[in-house]
Design a protein around this motif. Structure first.
Motif: not given
Lengths: 206, 177
Positions: B87, B93-94, B96, B98-102
């Motif tokens: 992570d 922004l956090w 995790p 393999g994810k995308t945060a916007s």
């Protein structure tokens, strides 16, 4: 004749005015993201945990599916961020009114040594008795902190004062299906958080 | 239309044009002189955290090239894709693994956040109002009316409108003929 001309001009002017207003309205509402918080894509399964609430009852996150869960990690002796965040939760709950029945506000300790069930009850109830204040043993809490990316560093108190904990200040939003969908940094605007919750409540009801 | 009303209307139209031109000139000259990072329309800003970033940082290698201070405009959407196995936190922004945060930037702000990329562990985020052609036109629309009022009042003092002035002149012309 002159009056007819003025009438026609007024009609034409009104049509042009309304078309302009409509065009400006459409332009302003274009492609606007619906949620204000930091959105996680694809939404991940929120890590499930079982801890003890401020009344001594077990709290299993997955038992609360069907509601939105607003989750925060902190400790009861925190001098600044935690009381400010819980006060913000209280404001959000007030703003939501009756819709707040569909939202659970959960405070999880980062200081299990000092945050007993009784201490948690005293602290959480001072904000709102309907909030959940969760504590547990360090082995119970460690995987929870790890899976929510919670940073914490404990500083022992000097001269008999209480221990302090540096900790992350993020708020998490879990949807009614148990998916972690949004996070908010500390100090995020209360009205924008309320908007997000109202949007999600409306979407989950429809 | 009476001659007085007609004079006032003509003067108002002329002064409105002068006000718009003057305000537009001042606005555009100051815009060109003070142009900053926020002189653009809002958009999508995408960043990628490459695989193995956490490992490289732990080994003391260079972090991904992220500026120490990031400047956004209201309406920007910051989107960060985390291709790493750990992570990460990038300012507000956090993300995790393999994810995308916007995060849409909704408000003007100036904050320092923690950042798992930087050796200092901190990242400055500034969000400003965007200066686009619409906001520049908006500025002109807001400044032109008071300028017009100011010029009109000034013109009344400098050159008062005399009732009948035109009709007297017209009568003079008639006599001369």
């Amino acid at each position: 004749m002159n009056q007819m001309r003025i009438g026609r001009l007024l009609t034409f002017g009104s049509i042009v005015f309304f078309v302009l207003v409509l065009a400006i309205g459409l332009w302003l509402s274009r492609d606007d993201p619906k949620l204000n918080g930091s959105q996680i894509n694809p939404a991940s399964e929120a890590y499930d945990f079982r801890l003890t609430d401020q009344n001594g009852f077990p709290y299993q996150l997955s038992d609360h599916r069907g509601k939105l869960v607003v989750l925060f990690f902190g400790y009861t002796h925190c001098p600044d961020v935690c009381p400010m965040t819980l006060a913000q939760f209280r404001d959000i709950k007030d703003s939501l009114g009756q819709e707040s029945d569909q939202v659970e506000f959960v405070f999880v300790t980062v200081d299990p040594e000092q945050d007993s069930v009784n201490r948690m009850k005293e602290y959480v109830d001072s904000f709102d008795p309907k909030f959940f204040g969760l504590t547990g043993t360090s082995p119970e809490l460690e995987p929870v902190w790890k899976n929510y990316g919670v940073y914490l560093e404990k500083h022992p108190g000097e001269n008999g004062s209480v221990d302090t904990v540096d900790h992350s200040t993020r708020t998490y939003l879990i949807d009614p299906r148990g998916k972690l969908i949004l996070t908010y940094p500390f100090g995020f605007d209360t009205d924008l958080m309320v908007q997000d919750l109202q949007y999600l409540i409306t979407s989950s009801n429809s | 239309m009476s001659p007085v009303v007609s004079s006032i209307t003509r003067r108002l139209i002329l002064l409105a044009l002068i006000s718009i031109a003057g305000v537009l000139l001042v606005s555009e000259v100051s815009y060109r002189l003070l142009r900053e990072d926020n002189s653009r329309a809002p958009g999508l800003i995408q960043l990628v955290i490459p695989a193995g970033t956490a490992k490289r940082i732990a080994q003391g290698e260079d972090e991904p090239s992220i500026p120490e201070d990031m400047v956004f405009v209201v309406g920007d959407v910051l989107s960060v894709k985390n291709e790493d196995a750990a992570d990460h936190q990038l300012g507000p922004l956090w993300i995790p693994a393999g994810k995308t945060a916007s995060l849409p930037m909704r408000q003007v702000m100036n904050y320092v956040y923690s950042c798992s990329f930087r050796p200092s562990q901190y990242l400055g985020i500034t969000v400003r109002e965007p200066v686009t052609w619409t906001s520049r036109i908006g500025a002109v629309a807001l400044a032109a009316p008071p300028t017009l009022v100011f010029l009109f009042v000034y013109s009344l003092v400098a050159r008062p409108i005399k009732p009948g002035r035109r009709s007297v002149r017209a009568a003079d012309r008639g006599e001369a003929a």
